[in-house]
Scaffold this active site. Structure first.
Site, PDB file in Angstrom:
ATOM      1  N   ARG A 180       0.850  -1.186   0.000  1.00  0.00           N
ATOM      2  CA  ARG A 180       0.000   0.000   0.000  1.00  0.00           C
ATOM      3  C   ARG A 180       0.891   1.243   0.000  1.00  0.00           C
ATOM      4  O   ARG A 180       1.881   1.310   0.747  1.00  0.00           O
ATOM      5  CB  ARG A 180      -0.908   0.033   1.238  1.00  0.00           C
ATOM      6  CG  ARG A 180      -2.106  -0.902   1.127  1.00  0.00           C
ATOM      7  CD  ARG A 180      -3.087  -0.430   0.048  1.00  0.00           C
ATOM      8  NE  ARG A 180      -4.225  -1.264  -0.147  1.00  0.00           N
ATOM      9  CZ  ARG A 180      -4.344  -2.212  -1.101  1.00  0.00           C
ATOM     10  NH1 ARG A 180      -3.349  -2.462  -1.922  1.00  0.00           N
ATOM     11  NH2 ARG A 180      -5.467  -2.888  -1.241  1.00  0.00           N
TER      12      ARG A 180
ATOM     13  N   GLU B 271      -3.382   7.545  -5.804  1.00  0.00           N
ATOM     14  CA  GLU B 271      -3.407   6.880  -7.108  1.00  0.00           C
ATOM     15  C   GLU B 271      -4.538   7.455  -7.941  1.00  0.00           C
ATOM     16  O   GLU B 271      -5.613   7.708  -7.386  1.00  0.00           O
ATOM     17  CB  GLU B 271      -3.581   5.369  -6.920  1.00  0.00           C
ATOM     18  CG  GLU B 271      -2.387   4.761  -6.189  1.00  0.00           C
ATOM     19  CD  GLU B 271      -2.468   3.241  -6.015  1.00  0.00           C
ATOM     20  OE1 GLU B 271      -3.412   2.632  -6.558  1.00  0.00           O
ATOM     21  OE2 GLU B 271      -1.604   2.677  -5.346  1.00  0.00           O
TER      22      GLU B 271
ATOM     23  N   HIS C 236       0.111   0.033  -9.969  1.00  0.00           N
ATOM     24  CA  HIS C 236      -0.690  -0.890  -9.149  1.00  0.00           C
ATOM     25  C   HIS C 236      -1.063  -2.145  -9.955  1.00  0.00           C
ATOM     26  O   HIS C 236      -2.241  -2.447 -10.158  1.00  0.00           O
ATOM     27  CB  HIS C 236      -1.956  -0.182  -8.634  1.00  0.00           C
ATOM     28  CG  HIS C 236      -2.528  -0.817  -7.387  1.00  0.00           C
ATOM     29  ND1 HIS C 236      -3.119  -0.113  -6.388  1.00  0.00           N
ATOM     30  CD2 HIS C 236      -2.605  -2.115  -6.991  1.00  0.00           C
ATOM     31  CE1 HIS C 236      -3.534  -0.926  -5.438  1.00  0.00           C
ATOM     32  NE2 HIS C 236      -3.230  -2.155  -5.786  1.00  0.00           N
TER      33      HIS C 236
HETATM   34  P1  NAD Z   1      -2.048 -10.563   5.066  1.00  0.00           P
HETATM   35  O1  NAD Z   1      -3.122  -9.987   5.912  1.00  0.00           O
HETATM   36  O2  NAD Z   1      -2.108 -12.005   4.734  1.00  0.00           O
HETATM   37  O3  NAD Z   1      -0.634 -10.272   5.757  1.00  0.00           O
HETATM   38  C1  NAD Z   1      -0.287  -9.067   6.394  1.00  0.00           C
HETATM   39  C2  NAD Z   1       0.824  -9.396   7.389  1.00  0.00           C
HETATM   40  O4  NAD Z   1       1.296  -8.167   7.945  1.00  0.00           O
HETATM   41  C3  NAD Z   1       0.349 -10.242   8.569  1.00  0.00           C
HETATM   42  O5  NAD Z   1       1.221 -11.359   8.731  1.00  0.00           O
HETATM   43  C4  NAD Z   1       0.433  -9.318   9.780  1.00  0.00           C
HETATM   44  O6  NAD Z   1       0.774 -10.019  10.951  1.00  0.00           O
HETATM   45  C5  NAD Z   1       1.547  -8.382   9.348  1.00  0.00           C
HETATM   46  N1  NAD Z   1       1.562  -7.090  10.006  1.00  0.00           N
HETATM   47  C6  NAD Z   1       0.507  -6.318  10.385  1.00  0.00           C
HETATM   48  N2  NAD Z   1       0.950  -5.164  10.932  1.00  0.00           N
HETATM   49  C7  NAD Z   1       2.315  -5.211  10.887  1.00  0.00           C
HETATM   50  C8  NAD Z   1       3.336  -4.309  11.282  1.00  0.00           C
HETATM   51  N3  NAD Z   1       3.048  -3.130  11.851  1.00  0.00           N
HETATM   52  N4  NAD Z   1       4.628  -4.661  11.074  1.00  0.00           N
HETATM   53  C9  NAD Z   1       4.938  -5.853  10.497  1.00  0.00           C
HETATM   54  N5  NAD Z   1       3.996  -6.761  10.121  1.00  0.00           N
HETATM   55  C10 NAD Z   1       2.705  -6.431  10.305  1.00  0.00           C
HETATM   56  O7  NAD Z   1      -1.995  -9.669   3.744  1.00  0.00           O
HETATM   57  P2  NAD Z   1      -1.510 -10.066   2.270  1.00  0.00           P
HETATM   58  O8  NAD Z   1      -2.618 -10.698   1.536  1.00  0.00           O
HETATM   59  O9  NAD Z   1      -0.202 -10.748   2.377  1.00  0.00           O
HETATM   60  O10 NAD Z   1      -1.313  -8.595   1.646  1.00  0.00           O
HETATM   61  C11 NAD Z   1      -0.176  -7.804   1.990  1.00  0.00           C
HETATM   62  C12 NAD Z   1      -0.306  -6.400   1.405  1.00  0.00           C
HETATM   63  O11 NAD Z   1      -0.336  -6.451  -0.015  1.00  0.00           O
HETATM   64  C13 NAD Z   1      -1.575  -5.651   1.802  1.00  0.00           C
HETATM   65  O12 NAD Z   1      -1.277  -4.304   2.032  1.00  0.00           O
HETATM   66  C14 NAD Z   1      -2.466  -5.795   0.565  1.00  0.00           C
HETATM   67  O13 NAD Z   1      -3.457  -4.804   0.503  1.00  0.00           O
HETATM   68  C15 NAD Z   1      -1.421  -5.657  -0.506  1.00  0.00           C
HETATM   69  N6  NAD Z   1      -1.777  -6.168  -1.839  1.00  0.00           N
HETATM   70  C16 NAD Z   1      -1.356  -5.429  -2.904  1.00  0.00           C
HETATM   71  C17 NAD Z   1      -1.578  -5.897  -4.177  1.00  0.00           C
HETATM   72  C18 NAD Z   1      -1.145  -5.090  -5.362  1.00  0.00           C
HETATM   73  O14 NAD Z   1      -1.833  -5.104  -6.357  1.00  0.00           O
HETATM   74  N7  NAD Z   1      -0.027  -4.413  -5.312  1.00  0.00           N
HETATM   75  C19 NAD Z   1      -2.235  -7.127  -4.371  1.00  0.00           C
HETATM   76  C20 NAD Z   1      -2.631  -7.868  -3.260  1.00  0.00           C
HETATM   77  C21 NAD Z   1      -2.382  -7.373  -1.974  1.00  0.00           C
HETATM   78  C1  MLT Z   2      -5.613  -5.911  -3.398  1.00  0.00           C
HETATM   79  O1  MLT Z   2      -5.743  -5.385  -2.290  1.00  0.00           O
HETATM   80  O2  MLT Z   2      -6.025  -7.056  -3.642  1.00  0.00           O
HETATM   81  C2  MLT Z   2      -4.900  -5.173  -4.452  1.00  0.00           C
HETATM   82  O3  MLT Z   2      -4.610  -3.897  -4.221  1.00  0.00           O
HETATM   83  C3  MLT Z   2      -5.168  -5.601  -5.839  1.00  0.00           C
HETATM   84  C4  MLT Z   2      -6.157  -4.856  -6.657  1.00  0.00           C
HETATM   85  O4  MLT Z   2      -6.465  -3.714  -6.441  1.00  0.00           O
HETATM   86  O5  MLT Z   2      -6.665  -5.480  -7.557  1.00  0.00           O
END
Ligand code: NAD
Ligand code: MLT
Length: 534
Positions: free
Chosen positions: A238, A267, A286
């Site tokens: 994020r 964004e 993204h």
């Molecule tokens: P998840 O909930 O499975 O994992 C998040 C992890 O972060 C957990 O293990 C939690 O314990 C840890 N955490 C929480 N607060 C913390 C802190 N202060 N310090 C360290 N660790 C901490 O999430 P995920 O599915 O692995 O997603 C991770 C990130 O990726 C999210 O921000 C999600 O929105 C983002 N994401 C982005 C895209 C993209 O298109 N770029 C796609 C999918 C997910």
């Molecule tokens: C998500 O949180 O899954 C991502 O940001 C991916 C998306 O926006 O599709």
């Protein structure tokens, strides 16, 4: 069909894979309308009779739009983060929110690795040179990954996959995730480190934590100084995790060796953003979840969820609504809320690996009500630490996946003046965090923090201070917050005895900056500072 015999209307306002949505568009009882990025007046008229609203991350489902959607019953989000949806507002209106959290994990992990490799070998820069007719084999000298240290911040679904691939590249993988236990990390072949150490030791730092108050500005001017000189930062999670100015300054000064960003504070990224002009920064719009496979899967998962809702009235995977019958809900509704609030409070008090969540029922609770209330507590804890939405159905599954044990028990010892009390206890690598609550005048109340007696409404924004009881403490805190323009709307103090361990819970009107929290921590006698939002 809806109750009034009309077709169930599904509105899609972001690009969502059409093939994956086919079960919806082929269904005779559904009217699927795809209107990408509609202007405000168009959206308003569409929402007037929309029953289901499907979005990705572009559409912001705000309170203002929810008001314009009187017939809305379910919102579907393709992907993990529901940070573009007013989930609390939807819950108040009884609108279910579902998402598809797992379908894009591999896509986001592989994009992260694409960026790490591209950054290490200057691939986009060399490609751009070639396209301009150049042939320069010396300018774009790269670095190898083998033998280097990869720092993964957040060991959730995506972080784990990224870490596994780091090990396959022959890297040493270190992780910062305060909610992961030492055993779990060991099982994955990685070691846990506090954030400053991870930043100081890693050659590549990859962020995989949720957005939100607790992680906003995780990489800022101060933490940037802790980053090893020449390291590279990857953000595929994020935008708000990284203060963009701190990153630009660190790149310009040469402190940071490079960065690759897929997500941004705002964004789309502004056309004149200074990030666009830095040669050793790679930017993608993204795209983490943008693979054919992931987009198909998220759309298919959402379609299934919507069909189940239409045909069987079930929002099994709803993040916000429990699937209990109305009678049970009426009897235990307040305790579900209490359990969830206590859990969310506990979740924000943790700072070492979470091993177990215990719910202890004291007083006269029916046996059959214990499980739902324990799940509510678990949901509260996990919601405050995970990126994906946590619901009543998936909370126990997520806990199991993360190796967190859960248990509930009865304790006949009731405190004087209460008929029923609920304890939510988190067992961590370093001990226990216990919060006790009760329902008083139909509303949840926190009545013990550990063994300190308090009386706190678990609502709003709070600063929780642990301190040594001593004269002038309240004055110091009040004066500092006053000077920083922070308005205190409520203050509760709990202590054992004069001059002993005590706690202050301040409810405040506005967000406070990390600097103010840091200053509070520097007041002599303050031993702990937490920012809690409920
Ligand atoms: P998840 O909930 O499975 O994992 C998040 C992890 O972060 C957990 O293990 C939690 O314990 C840890 N955490 C929480 N607060 C913390 C802190 N202060 N310090 C360290 N660790 C901490 O999430 P995920 O599915 O692995 O997603 C991770 C990130 O990726 C999210 O921000 C999600 O929105 C983002 N994401 C982005 C895209 C993209 O298109 N770029 C796609 C999918 C997910
Ligand atoms: C998500 O949180 O899954 C991502 O940001 C991916 C998306 O926006 O599709």
């Amino acid at each position: 069909m809806t109750d009034n015999g009309k077709r169930f209307t599904v509105l899609v306002t972001d690009p969502i894979d059409r093939e994956g949505l086919k079960p919806l568009s082929d269904h005779p009882g559904l009217d699927v309308r795809v209107e990408l990025n509609p202007a405000a007046d168009k959206l308003q008229s569409l929402l007037a009779d929309t029953n289901a609203w499907l979005v990705r991350s572009e559409t912001k489902v705000t309170a203002q739009w929810l008001e314009k959607a009187p017939a809305l019953r379910i919102i579907g989000r393709t992907g993990v983060g529901v940070d573009n949806i007013d989930v609390a507002g939807a819950s108040r209106r009884g609108i279910a929110v579902i998402n598809a959290p797992q379908a894009n994990t591999i896509a986001a992990c592989e994009h992260t690795w694409g960026l790490i490799l591209a950054l290490s070998r200057n691939i986009p820069q060399a490609d751009s040179d070639m396209k301009q007719g150049k042939w320069d084999r010396t300018r774009w000298m790269g670095t190898e990954l083998q033998g280097k240290t990869l720092g993964v911040v957040g060991l959730g679904r995506i972080g784990r996959e990224v870490a596994k691939r780091g090990l396959a590249f022959g890297m040493r993988v270190v992780v910062h995730d305060p909610y992961i236990s030492v055993e779990q990390a060991r099982g994955l072949g990685v070691s846990l480190l506090p954030l400053p150490e991870l930043l100081g030791e890693s050659d590549i730092i990859s962020l995989h934590v949720p957005g939100g108050d607790q992680t906003k500005g995780l990489i800022n001017d101060e933490t940037m100084h802790q980053v090893k000189k020449g390291a590279r930062i990857i953000n595929c999670a994020r935008g708000e995790l990284v203060q963009e100015k701190a990153l630009v300054d660190a790149i310009k000064s040469g402190h940071l060796g490079g960065a690759a960003l897929d997500v941004f504070t705002k964004e789309p990224l502004a056309a004149d953003s200074p990030l666009r002009g830095l040669p050793n920064v790679i930017l993608t719009p993204h795209l983490g979840a943008s693979t054919t496979e992931a987009q198909r899967k998220v759309a298919e998962e959402l379609s299934k969820g919507i069909l189940e809702f239409v045909e069987r009235g079930l929002a099994r995977y709803a993040l916000n609504l429990p699937g209990f019958d109305p009678e049970t809900l009426e009897q235990i509704g307040p305790y579900l809320e209490l359990g969830e609030k206590l859990g969310a409070f506990v979740g924000q008090m943790l700072d070492s690996g979470l091993k177990e969540i215990r719910t202890v029922f004291r007083g006269d609770f029916e046996e059959r009500h214990r499980h739902p209330v324990s799940v509510a507590a678990l949901k509260g804890v996990l919601t405050s630490i995970l990126a994906q939405g946590v619901g009543f159905i998936n909370a126990p599954i997520l806990a199991r996946e993360r190796g967190i044990k859960t248990s509930d028990s009865i304790d006949p010892a009731i405190l004087e003046g209460y008929n029923r009390l609920l304890d939510v206890v988190a067992v961590t690598d370093q001990g226990e965090v216990r919060v006790t609550g009760a329902i008083l005048s139909h509303a949840p109340r926190i009545v013990r923090l550990g063994d300190l007696v308090v009386d706190v409404r678990p609502k709003g924004k709070m600063i929780v201070l642990e301190n040594q009881d001593q004269p002038g403490m309240i004055g110091h805190v009040g004066t500092l917050l006053g000077k920083r323009g922070v308005n205190i709307s409520d203050m509760r103090v709990g202590r054992h005895a004069p001059q002993q361990k005590a706690v202050m819970v301040l409810t405040i009107d506005e967000d406070v900056s990390p600097d103010v929290l840091k200053e509070l921590g520097q007041i002599p006698g303050i031993t702990g500072v937490r920012w809690v939002r409920l």
